[in-house]
Each structure stands twice: as C-alpha cells, then as structure tokens.
Design an enzyme around this catalytic site. Structure first.
Site, mmCIF file in Angstrom:
data_model
loop_
_atom_site.group_PDB
_atom_site.id
_atom_site.type_symbol
_atom_site.label_atom_id
_atom_site.label_comp_id
_atom_site.label_asym_id
_atom_site.label_seq_id
_atom_site.Cartn_x
_atom_site.Cartn_y
_atom_site.Cartn_z
ATOM 1 N N ALA A 192 0.754 -1.351 -0.081
ATOM 2 C CA ALA A 192 0.063 -0.068 -0.102
ATOM 3 C C ALA A 192 0.997 1.253 0.035
ATOM 4 O O ALA A 192 1.701 1.346 -0.858
ATOM 5 C CB ALA A 192 -0.951 -0.129 1.209
ATOM 6 N N SER A 193 0.703 2.070 0.868
ATOM 7 C CA SER A 193 1.529 3.432 0.815
ATOM 8 C C SER A 193 2.743 3.357 1.252
ATOM 9 O O SER A 193 3.518 4.368 1.133
ATOM 10 C CB SER A 193 0.556 4.302 1.761
ATOM 11 O OG SER A 193 -0.627 4.919 1.299
ATOM 12 N N MET A 194 3.414 2.219 1.612
ATOM 13 C CA MET A 194 4.727 2.004 1.796
ATOM 14 C C MET A 194 5.424 2.224 0.349
ATOM 15 O O MET A 194 6.491 2.331 0.368
ATOM 16 C CB MET A 194 5.320 0.629 2.410
ATOM 17 C CG MET A 194 4.806 0.914 3.935
ATOM 18 S SD MET A 194 4.809 -0.693 4.712
ATOM 19 C CE MET A 194 6.684 -0.964 4.769
#
Length: 372
Positions: free
Chosen positions: A50-52
């Site tokens: 995801a947002s990593m």
C-alpha cells in the site's frame, strides 16, 4: 506483545523487524499469513505494501532530479500536458513537482471523502481497488475534480504520488515498475519488492478489523477508516496478481519487511547507493510545518514521508527528525536517525496494524528496550 495482539484477535498475523545502528536486534513473525488454511506467518512473508510504495517512487523522482532530468520547480504540465485540475473558482493554478512529492498539490484521495464527494462521483481510483481503468483514465478523472486548495498553500494526503509515477514514466520511457526496479530495488538487491505477484505466488492474506475477529477481505471490499482518519478504503486483494491493473505510485508495490528495512536503512545511513547526501537531506527535511499534523500533532512532511518536528507536542519518545509512515493494508514503519533506529511492522490486518493501539505499543516497547 505481537502475540498478545494475535491472541486478542486484533490482528491475524504480523512481522516486525527492529534494527539499531544497522544491526538487526529483533525479527519476529507471529500468527497466521492465512487464517483459513492455517498458513503460518514467516519473517520473509510478502505483503501488499500500500502506501509504503510512496517512498520508493519518491526516491526514483529524486534520482531523476539528481541527473537533471527533472526539477523540483517544474510544472507537472511540462510532462503531463493534459493534467490541469482547477480550483473551485475555475482558475488553473500551477502544480509543481515539489507539490507532488510533499502532498501540497491540492489533490486528494477518495478514501478521505464521503461517498457523495467529487472523487466518488467521478469514479476515481485510489490505486487499491479494481476500477478496471488505466492510469491515464484515472488521471483524466482526477483532473476533473476541484482542487482542495491552491498548490503550495496547504497539505492534504493525496494521489500526488500516482501523478508523480506518471511523470516518471514519461521521463524514463519505462513503466513505473521498471523505473522502481532500475533506480531503487536492483541497486539494493531488494529481490522481494515488485508490483505484480506471479501466478500461484503466496502473499499474506489481508483482513479487515472486525468483531469478534478480523474479516477476510473480499472483492472491492469497503472498509471504514478509524474515526477522524477519513471515510473508507476500497480494497481489491486480487489486484496484486493483475498485470493489467495500472501500477499505482502511491499504493501498488509488494514486498517484505527485510527488503523495506534495507531500503530505509540506506536512507538513514546517508543515502548511498541510491541518493547523494544533499538529496537525502532534502527528503528528510520538513516541507510543510508541524501545523499540518500529518501523523497527528507535531508531525510535518518531507518528500515521501512524515517528519517529526516537535516530539513534545507529538507526545512520543521518537527523536526530532524521525521519519514515519504506513500502509492501509495494516503497516507502520519509522526511522529515528538520532537513535540510529529503524522499526518496520507489517501486519495483514487493516487498520489495526496501521493506526491501531498496536502501533503505539510496538513503538513504546522498542524504546523501553533500547533505553540507556
């Protein structure tokens, strides 16, 4: 503590890695990677990040800046001439590359809006669902939504990194996965990090917070965000195996804890072999001020991650200059340069592993363990 979270059915499984001054001092997997089959979580288990993904893509952009192919003050329209979102009054402001990297573009996220918001009406994808559209179509729709504010005049978490990914593709003439591989994962030998899983490959099965137990995610499942953190996220776990889905610069990568530790450790220790020291310093410098409260009071934002500006206001043991972010599938990480400390927590349960009590419990346990 991780096992306690599993026993209390707050999470299904997790992997945590702690490094101090470059040495791995803790590496543990607990619980199950797949509850229904009984598959045990392992330290090398791979997750939907995801947002990593955002720091990986932002580092690619910074490398292009170092080479002179891109500049922080370039207008986005230099590379994406048709991407021209407007303010509510109809004026068309200039969005610059630095605005994409610091989330000061005025763009938003569908997940932060109510279902009657403009992003939902336009069918904009946050990069986690199965919208069945191309990146170009998503950006066309995004450009039709009114900006929240004049670029550079505020901070809002957004699809900016997806737009940045399109800029990278335009400059490099590579797909975004190819560019991330060339500029980030290959130099660091991050062999588990990519954008599409191979057929039959096993990833940690994702679950959503539920009572009495977490709920296995299903096709385009909408999961409400914790109170005060937005509206809801629409998840499509199968997207990770769909080579036809657009590569989301903000949410599309896959990987494991060991790879991500290697990545952020390269940043903590000076930037090499990815970045020159001055580029690394710029990325780690707050661009927006603590009033942005990007991770709560006291947190600003650099390029690709939150930056701790005021530890006292944040009520955290982390040192000033700590970098931190997470991922909607249930992840959280931080790097405290003052303590030479890196912590990566990957879980398969949203949103407990991203923003639940477990995040603070892990942080406090780590600092208690390394206290002088």
């Amino acid at each position: 503590m991780l096992q306690k979270a599993v026993n209390e059915q707050r999470i299904v499984g997790a992997v945590a890695v702690v490094a101090v001054d470059g040495k791995i001092v803790f590496r543990q997997a607990v619980g199950l990677a797949d509850r229904e089959s009984g598959k045990v979580m392992r330290p090398e288990t791979e997750f939907r990040l995801a947002s990593m993904t955002k720091p990986l893509v932002t580092v690619v952009a910074m490398r292009l800046i170092e080479s002179g192919q891109l500049h922080l003050d370039d207008a986005v329209t230099r590379y994406l001439p048709d991407f021209r979102p407007r303010l509510p009054d109809g004026t068309e402001p200039v969005i610059r590359i630095r605005d994409l990297m610091a989330h000061t573009s005025g763009l938003g996220y569908r997940l932060l809006e109510q279902e009657d918001g403009a992003y939902a009406r336009l069918g904009i994808s946050d990069g986690l669902d199965d919208a069945g559209i191309s990146l170009q179509e998503n950006l066309r729709r995004l450009a039709e939504a009114p900006l929240y504010f004049e670029p550079g005049k505020g901070w809002r978490y957004s699809l900016s990194t997806d737009v940045l990914g399109a800029v990278i593709e335009e400059i490099t003439r590579m797909s975004l996965p190819e560019a991330v591989a060339r500029y980030v994962t290959q130099p660091l030998s991050m062999t588990h990090t990519r954008f599409v899983a191979r057929p039959g490959e096993e990833l940690a099965t994702p679950y959503a917070d539920g009572h009495p137990t977490p709920v296995r995610m299903t096709h385009n499942m909408t999961v409400p965000l914790p109170e005060g953190q937005g509206h809801a996220v629409r998840f499509e776990p199968a997207r990770a195996f769909n080579a036809r889905a657009f590569a989301s610069g903000g949410a599309g990568a896959l990987g494991n804890a060991d790879d991500f530790v290697q990545f952020v450790e390269s940043i903590r220790t000076g930037g090499a072999p990815l970045l020159q020291p001055q580029s690394r310093e710029l990325m780690m410098t707050d661009q927006v001020g603590e009033q942005a409260a990007t991770q709560g009071p006291g947190w600003g934002f650099g390029f690709g991650w939150a930056v701790l500006v005021n530890p006292s206001l944040a009520q955290t043991p982390q040192g000033k200059g700590t970098l931190q972010w997470g991922g909607a599938y249930g992840h959280n990480w931080f790097v405290d340069p003052q303590r030479k400390l890196t912590v990566v927590l990957l879980t398969n349960t949203a949103f407990e592993g991203m923003a639940g009590a477990l995040v603070t419990q892990v942080r406090d346990a780590v600092y208690a363990g390394i206290a002088p």
